[in-house]
Design a protein around this motif. Structure first.
Motif, PDB file in Angstrom:
ATOM      1  N   PRO A 210      53.703   8.826 106.074  1.00 30.91           N
ATOM      2  CA  PRO A 210      53.596   7.629 107.185  1.00 30.91           C
ATOM      3  C   PRO A 210      54.497   7.705 107.811  1.00 30.91           C
ATOM      4  O   PRO A 210      55.416   7.226 107.629  1.00 30.91           O
ATOM      5  CB  PRO A 210      52.885   6.760 105.645  1.00 30.91           C
ATOM      6  N   LEU A 213      54.746   1.903 109.513  1.00 32.99           N
ATOM      7  CA  LEU A 213      53.782   0.890 107.939  1.00 32.99           C
ATOM      8  C   LEU A 213      53.996  -0.094 108.866  1.00 32.99           C
ATOM      9  O   LEU A 213      54.584  -1.055 108.937  1.00 32.99           O
ATOM     10  CB  LEU A 213      54.300   1.876 106.785  1.00 32.99           C
ATOM     11  N   ALA A 229      48.941   2.907 109.404  1.00 29.08           N
ATOM     12  CA  ALA A 229      50.333   4.026 109.636  1.00 29.08           C
ATOM     13  C   ALA A 229      49.739   3.599 111.186  1.00 29.08           C
ATOM     14  O   ALA A 229      48.390   3.912 111.584  1.00 29.08           O
ATOM     15  CB  ALA A 229      50.156   4.661 108.408  1.00 29.08           C
ATOM     16  N   VAL A 232      50.749   9.604 110.328  1.00 24.37           N
ATOM     17  CA  VAL A 232      50.993  10.621 108.979  1.00 24.37           C
ATOM     18  C   VAL A 232      51.472  12.178 109.487  1.00 24.37           C
ATOM     19  O   VAL A 232      51.230  12.817 110.512  1.00 24.37           O
ATOM     20  CB  VAL A 232      50.165  11.199 108.246  1.00 24.37           C
TER      21      VAL A 232
END
Length: 264
Positions: A210, A213, A229, A232
């Protein structure tokens, strides 16, 4: 066997520096039986207040307005009592010390790689350490869920005969944690646009890291924490050494998911 729960972590190291300027205000009693004394402080010389459970021996007779620093702090889920009912709330524990005290945080500043935000409007509060929650390089994707916008009665919002999406939840397991152990399941929410961009390339049983965050306290029957997030990325040899993290998430791109998201 331990019941599998989502985003189950007890506490996160928090950087007191990232709260901003701290000024002592007064004492407040909290907890199930009001047995815990916390320091109410003002942040950045404003009327914004913040509660901190200080170290044993803290002098609650400290003069109002005294500048302090917070060292070796932790963001925790703790119990509180209101109107005769006990509930789980967020709390911060740590050492409140004179600004001149030489004590420093246990971890380097770079370790605080995740932003703690308020649950309602995603306002950044401070930076915390994601390693206390999960291993960002051991997240194996196994599924996703669509999340819908809801009104104040928890009814899905329909516009033009279509349910309005608020985001997507990506569901992971940590491969190094057994499926009957706490911490096995991790869920992270990303925006609708980002999910739709990523969807063609997302594969089950693959590891993803991720980026950007954020963590918010929700305290419902499913979990105490919601993770967000910006995106990713697949785990590669390159990002095993250095994971890109946004230090100042753009509020315009933050996921606008409801606090009830983790219930769905």
């Amino acid at each position: 066997m331990v019941k599998a729960t989502i985003n189950n972590f007890e506490s996160l190291a928090l950087s007191g520096k990232t709260l901003g300027s701290i000024s002592y205000a007064t004492r407040k009693s909290v907890g199930r039986k009001s047995e815990t004394d916390v320091a109410q402080v003002n942040l950045n010389e404003s009327l914004e207040t913040f509660s901190i459970q200080p170290q044993s021996g803290f002098d609650f007779s400290t003069s109002m307005g005294t500048k302090l620093k917070l060292v070796n702090a932790r963001l925790v889920a703790t119990e509180a009592r209101s109107n005769g009912r006990t509930s789980v709330v967020q709390g911060v524990q740590g050492s409140l010390l004179p600004v001149s005290d030489p004590t420093v945080d246990e971890y380097d500043e770079a370790e605080y790689d995740m932003v703690f935000v308020t649950g309602k409007n995603r306002k950044p509060v401070a930076r915390v350490r994601s390693k206390d929650a999960f291993d960002s390089q051991d997240l194996v994707l196994f599924g996703s869920d669509v999340l819908y916008k809801t009104d104040n009665r928890n009814q899905v919002i329909i516009e033009d005969d279509e349910a309005q999406k608020s985001g997507y939840r990506l569901n992971f397991v940590q491969s190094k944690i057994k499926d009957d152990e706490i911490g096995h399941l991790i869920s992270i929410i990303i925006s609708v646009d980002e999910y739709e961009r990523l969807a063609p390339s997302l594969k089950p049983s693959q590891k993803y890291v991720p980026q950007g965050l954020r963590v918010a306290f929700v305290g419902n029957e499913t979990t105490n924490w919601t993770l967000y997030a910006d995106t990713v990325v697949p785990l590669t040899e390159n990002n095993k050494q250095a994971v890109k993290v946004d230090s100042k998430p753009n509020s315009n791109t933050a996921v606008k998911a409801d606090e009830k998201d983790m219930k769905k």
